[in-house]
Design a protein around this motif. Structure first.
Motif, short mmCIF file in Angstrom:
data_model
loop_
_atom_site.label_atom_id
_atom_site.label_comp_id
_atom_site.label_asym_id
_atom_site.label_seq_id
_atom_site.Cartn_x
_atom_site.Cartn_y
_atom_site.Cartn_z
N GLN A 172 -4.46 -1.09 -4.62
CA GLN A 172 -5.48 -0.03 -4.65
C GLN A 172 -6.47 -0.21 -3.50
O GLN A 172 -6.81 -1.31 -3.14
CB GLN A 172 -6.23 -0.04 -6.00
CG GLN A 172 -5.32 0.00 -7.19
CD GLN A 172 -4.75 1.37 -7.50
OE1 GLN A 172 -4.99 2.31 -6.75
NE2 GLN A 172 -3.99 1.49 -8.56
N TYR A 203 1.29 -1.58 -6.52
CA TYR A 203 0.55 -0.77 -5.57
C TYR A 203 -0.84 -1.36 -5.38
O TYR A 203 -1.58 -1.59 -6.34
CB TYR A 203 0.44 0.67 -6.07
CG TYR A 203 -0.23 1.59 -5.08
CD1 TYR A 203 0.47 2.09 -3.98
CD2 TYR A 203 -1.56 1.95 -5.25
CE1 TYR A 203 -0.14 2.92 -3.08
CE2 TYR A 203 -2.17 2.80 -4.34
CZ TYR A 203 -1.46 3.28 -3.26
OH TYR A 203 -2.08 4.12 -2.36
N ALA A 214 1.36 0.28 -11.04
CA ALA A 214 -0.02 0.54 -10.63
C ALA A 214 -0.92 0.63 -11.84
O ALA A 214 -0.52 1.12 -12.90
CB ALA A 214 -0.11 1.83 -9.82
N LEU A 218 3.26 8.39 -3.13
CA LEU A 218 4.47 7.59 -2.92
C LEU A 218 5.63 8.47 -2.46
O LEU A 218 6.38 8.09 -1.55
CB LEU A 218 4.83 6.85 -4.21
CG LEU A 218 3.86 5.75 -4.63
CD1 LEU A 218 4.20 5.25 -6.04
CD2 LEU A 218 3.90 4.58 -3.64
N ARG A 273 0.82 -1.21 0.00
CA ARG A 273 0.00 0.00 0.00
C ARG A 273 0.85 1.26 0.00
O ARG A 273 0.35 2.36 0.21
CB ARG A 273 -0.94 0.00 1.21
CG ARG A 273 -2.01 -1.08 1.14
CD ARG A 273 -3.04 -0.92 2.23
NE ARG A 273 -4.07 -1.94 2.16
CZ ARG A 273 -5.16 -1.86 1.40
NH1 ARG A 273 -5.34 -0.79 0.64
NH2 ARG A 273 -6.04 -2.83 1.39
N GLY A 274 2.13 1.11 -0.23
CA GLY A 274 2.99 2.28 -0.36
C GLY A 274 3.78 2.65 0.87
O GLY A 274 4.50 3.65 0.86
N TRP A 311 7.32 -3.30 -6.38
CA TRP A 311 6.01 -3.50 -5.77
C TRP A 311 4.90 -3.23 -6.78
O TRP A 311 5.05 -2.38 -7.66
CB TRP A 311 5.82 -2.56 -4.58
CG TRP A 311 6.57 -2.95 -3.37
CD1 TRP A 311 6.20 -3.85 -2.40
CD2 TRP A 311 7.84 -2.45 -2.96
NE1 TRP A 311 7.18 -3.94 -1.44
CE2 TRP A 311 8.19 -3.09 -1.75
CE3 TRP A 311 8.73 -1.49 -3.50
CZ2 TRP A 311 9.37 -2.82 -1.08
CZ3 TRP A 311 9.90 -1.24 -2.84
CH2 TRP A 311 10.22 -1.88 -1.63
N LEU A 348 -0.88 9.49 -7.43
CA LEU A 348 -0.14 8.39 -6.83
C LEU A 348 1.35 8.72 -6.69
O LEU A 348 1.99 8.35 -5.71
CB LEU A 348 -0.33 7.12 -7.66
CG LEU A 348 0.29 5.83 -7.11
CD1 LEU A 348 -0.10 5.60 -5.66
CD2 LEU A 348 -0.10 4.64 -7.97
N TRP A 400 7.57 0.95 -8.60
CA TRP A 400 6.18 0.64 -8.29
C TRP A 400 5.39 0.52 -9.59
O TRP A 400 5.58 1.30 -10.52
CB TRP A 400 5.55 1.76 -7.46
CG TRP A 400 6.12 1.85 -6.07
CD1 TRP A 400 7.30 2.46 -5.70
CD2 TRP A 400 5.55 1.31 -4.89
NE1 TRP A 400 7.48 2.33 -4.35
CE2 TRP A 400 6.43 1.63 -3.82
CE3 TRP A 400 4.39 0.60 -4.61
CZ2 TRP A 400 6.17 1.27 -2.51
CZ3 TRP A 400 4.13 0.23 -3.30
CH2 TRP A 400 5.01 0.56 -2.26
#
Length: 248
Positions: free
Chosen positions: A248, A246, A24, A74, A9-10, A244, A70, A22
């Motif tokens: 949501q 992300y 997403a 981050l 989740r960051g 990673w 986002l 990351w």
């Protein structure tokens, strides 16, 4: 250097000897006014909201809003500040950097179709690129954008590997250009990257003035999702990659 994508989740820390990437999904809704998009729009600066609203197509408004929001979220995690407190400045070539808060943190962002990639590190140049692999006139575009060596290598590939080879080259060249921060003032034919499917991502040669020390740069092909090609270019060798998705 293989990546292993983990859900997050960051909430991660960034040591100075690591590079973080990351991934997403940025097509969260059909409209920028959807409740799913609003948390990302809420953290944007006024000029970013105006920029989002200028996009003609609604999907582009959504993608820009989510990606930029986002990025702020981050960055705020790494910088231990509020996303709204971050201010960006831009180089003469248009590359964004942190104006406030002051930090050694370096970052880069790329998005294509449904996905975005974000890269972060300390005190070293970094560039990332992602491309949705649509069918195009590969030979014609390569003649305009690839070096002579890259064009020859692309022509040598079996037909079934040309699309992958083309996008391997495209994403690696873009990542390197973005890491250098020189935009299109860096001639696309002045350096060579690897592109054969299955071979490691690598900066092979530099014919810039003055020539770059190619051992100064490291490239990684990022395995993101089917139908996408992606690459990372990083200055220096003494770092570890962590990746990673992300959540949501």
């Amino acid at each position: 250097m293989a990546e292993n994508w983990q859900l997050s989740r960051g909430l991660e820390r960034l040591p100075h000897d690591e590079v973080h990437v990351w991934q997403a999904r940025i097509t969260l809704a059909a409209t920028a006014k959807d409740p799913l998009v609003q948390p990302f729009r809420a953290v944007l600066a006024p000029d970013e909201r105006e920029r989002a609203d200028r996009f003609f197509f609604e999907k582009d408004r959504v993608c820009f809003t989510v990606a930029r929001g986002l990025l702020r979220m981050l960055l705020a995690n790494y910088l231990l500040c509020r996303p709204e407190a971050i201010r960006f400045s831009y180089t003469s070539y248009g590359k964004p950097f942190l104006a406030e808060p002051r930090s050694t943190l370096q970052f880069n962002i790329s998005h294509s179709r449904d996905l975005a990639l974000f890269s972060f590190t300390h005190e070293r140049a970094v560039g990332v690129d992602i491309e949705y692999m649509r069918d195009v006139e590969f030979a014609a575009l390569a003649a305009h954008s690839f070096s002579a060596h890259e064009q020859e290598t692309l022509r040598s590939l079996p037909p079934e590997l040309v699309r992958q080879g083309f996008y391997n080259c495209w994403s690696r060249k873009e990542a390197y250009i973005k890491a250098r921060g020189l935009g299109l003032s860096l001639p696309l034919g002045s350096f060579d990257v690897s592109l054969r499917p299955g071979e490691p991502a690598q900066l092979l040669a530099s014919r810039e003035e003055p020539p770059q020390d190619i051992t100064r740069w490291q490239m990684v092909a990022l395995d993101v999702a089917p139908e996408y090609a992606a690459a990372l270019a990083v200055e220096g060798q003494d770092w570890q990659l962590r990746c990673w998705c992300y959540e949501q």
